[in-house]
Design a protein around this motif. Structure first.
Motif, mmCIF file in Angstrom:
data_model
loop_
_atom_site.group_PDB
_atom_site.id
_atom_site.type_symbol
_atom_site.label_atom_id
_atom_site.label_comp_id
_atom_site.label_asym_id
_atom_site.label_seq_id
_atom_site.Cartn_x
_atom_site.Cartn_y
_atom_site.Cartn_z
ATOM 1 N N ILE A 140 36.803 30.856 24.759
ATOM 2 C CA ILE A 140 36.715 31.412 26.101
ATOM 3 C C ILE A 140 38.023 32.145 26.402
ATOM 4 O O ILE A 140 39.102 31.560 26.295
ATOM 5 C CB ILE A 140 36.466 30.312 27.145
ATOM 6 N N GLY A 141 37.917 33.399 26.778
ATOM 7 C CA GLY A 141 39.095 34.214 27.030
ATOM 8 C C GLY A 141 39.481 34.264 28.493
ATOM 9 O O GLY A 141 38.629 34.175 29.391
ATOM 10 N N LEU A 142 40.784 34.396 28.751
ATOM 11 C CA LEU A 142 41.323 34.602 30.103
ATOM 12 C C LEU A 142 40.827 33.540 31.077
ATOM 13 O O LEU A 142 40.437 33.844 32.206
ATOM 14 C CB LEU A 142 40.966 36.009 30.610
ATOM 15 N N ASN A 143 40.837 32.279 30.650
ATOM 16 C CA ASN A 143 40.291 31.203 31.474
ATOM 17 C C ASN A 143 41.347 30.508 32.322
ATOM 18 O O ASN A 143 41.080 29.469 32.924
ATOM 19 C CB ASN A 143 39.553 30.178 30.608
ATOM 20 N N TYR A 144 42.555 31.064 32.361
ATOM 21 C CA TYR A 144 43.599 30.598 33.267
ATOM 22 C C TYR A 144 44.088 31.831 34.024
ATOM 23 O O TYR A 144 44.466 32.831 33.412
ATOM 24 C CB TYR A 144 44.749 29.958 32.504
ATOM 25 N N ALA A 145 44.086 31.767 35.357
ATOM 26 C CA ALA A 145 44.383 32.948 36.162
ATOM 27 C C ALA A 145 45.765 33.519 35.844
ATOM 28 O O ALA A 145 45.942 34.743 35.739
ATOM 29 C CB ALA A 145 44.285 32.603 37.644
ATOM 30 N N ASP A 146 46.765 32.639 35.650
ATOM 31 C CA ASP A 146 48.114 33.126 35.399
ATOM 32 C C ASP A 146 48.245 33.730 34.007
ATOM 33 O O ASP A 146 49.077 34.612 33.780
ATOM 34 C CB ASP A 146 49.162 32.037 35.634
ATOM 35 N N HIS A 147 47.401 33.283 33.052
ATOM 36 C CA HIS A 147 47.405 33.927 31.738
ATOM 37 C C HIS A 147 46.773 35.309 31.820
ATOM 38 O O HIS A 147 47.259 36.259 31.198
ATOM 39 C CB HIS A 147 46.659 33.069 30.723
ATOM 40 N N ALA A 148 45.692 35.461 32.586
ATOM 41 C CA ALA A 148 45.084 36.787 32.771
ATOM 42 C C ALA A 148 46.106 37.749 33.372
ATOM 43 O O ALA A 148 46.193 38.921 32.970
ATOM 44 C CB ALA A 148 43.852 36.676 33.653
#
Length: 282
Positions: free
Chosen positions: A75-83
């Motif tokens: 699953i990609g970009l599943n943490y807002a701060d990582h996105a």
């Protein structure tokens, strides 16, 4: 219960971790830890064993904790701060991609830089191991299909992933790019998978520190969502995304090179350590 496989590559023996942290040999009880042993009834039989009656296995290499991984879903970009650090919008639905099963790697075995790699990166992630078949399941029922959890390092080659056209898969599925383990921790020992601290260091420097509490889509949502599009089978692995602190998020970006050492872990699920080595024809 913490399940393991220990020994030389291709000759690992099944085991479990006792209360004192020792590996107890399960090879007299089961042939291995595979999809058949991940069903609730089979796990219950193992949990009923008295570890003190089993031989101790000391000082042996840990392999991937189970066999028979049919597919690796990520699953990609599943943490807002990582996105945000990736400069990408927050997804409205889970971003789903696949890692090749040939990327599976033992938790402490070396990670090999791919041929022509210039931007190999790190990602500590919570792994979800499927125990019973899930097909279009509801969020309320989703965790009933989970056998347990583990640590995953979703190693990624960013140039291959983002700059060479096509989908993300070719930057995610390189050989050794999915260190998994050291343990498969059964669901009963993880009452809330959204309350797990996680971290990753490179050469002793803390790069990632986060918590599964900040996932955009929680574990139950992810399992339910993925099961709409493909059948999840016993032994399948879902990597659920990474918190901030990956190499491409630094200014300037920082990527892995031969000789680097990654150490990483998740609360209650154990730790990994991988040396990074140069590409070699396998």
């Amino acid at each position: 219960m913490k399940l393991v496989r220990v020994g030389n590559p291709g000759a690992e023996r099944p085991g479990l971790i006792d209360r004192d942290g020792r590996v107890r040999d399960l090879s007299g009880m089961v042939e291995g830890i595979g999809p058949d042993q991940l069903a609730p009834a089979a796990l219950a039989r193992l949990a009923a064993l008295d570890p003190a009656t089993l031989p101790v296995l000391e000082g042996q290499r840990h392999g991937v904790p189970w066999t028979g991984v049919g597919k690796i879903i990520a699953i990609g970009l599943n943490y807002a701060d990582h996105a945000a650090e990736a400069g990408m919008p927050l997804p409205a639905e889970p971003i789903v991609f696949l890692k090749a099963t040939t990327s599976l790697n033992a938790p402490d075995d070396a990670v090999m830089l791919p041929f022509e790699s210039v931007k190999t990166d790190w990602e500590v992630e919570l792994g979800v191991v499927i125990g019973t078949t899930a097909r279009n399941v509801s969020k309320a029922q989703a965790l009933e299909h989970v056998a347990g959890y583990c640590v995953v390092n979703d190693v990624s080659e960013r140039e291959f992933q983002l700059e060479r056209g096509g989908t993300w898969d070719k930057g995610k599925g390189c050989d050794t790019f999915c260190p998994t383990g050291p343990w498969l921790v059964t669901r009963d020992e993880v009452p809330d998978p959204q309350k797990l601290g996680m971290w990753l260091d490179v050469n002793g420097e803390r790069m990632q520190k986060g918590s599964t509490a900040t996932m955009v889509f929680d574990v139950a949502t992810v399992v339910s969502y993925v099961s709409r599009f493909m059948t999840l089978e016993p032994g399948d692995l879902i990597a659920t995304g990474t918190p901030p602190g990956v190499g491409m998020g630094f200014k300037p970006p920082r990527y892995l090179k031969a000789g680097d050492v990654m150490t990483l872990g998740i609360e209650g699920l154990g730790e990994q350590r991988q040396a990074v080595v140069a590409y070699a024809q396998r």
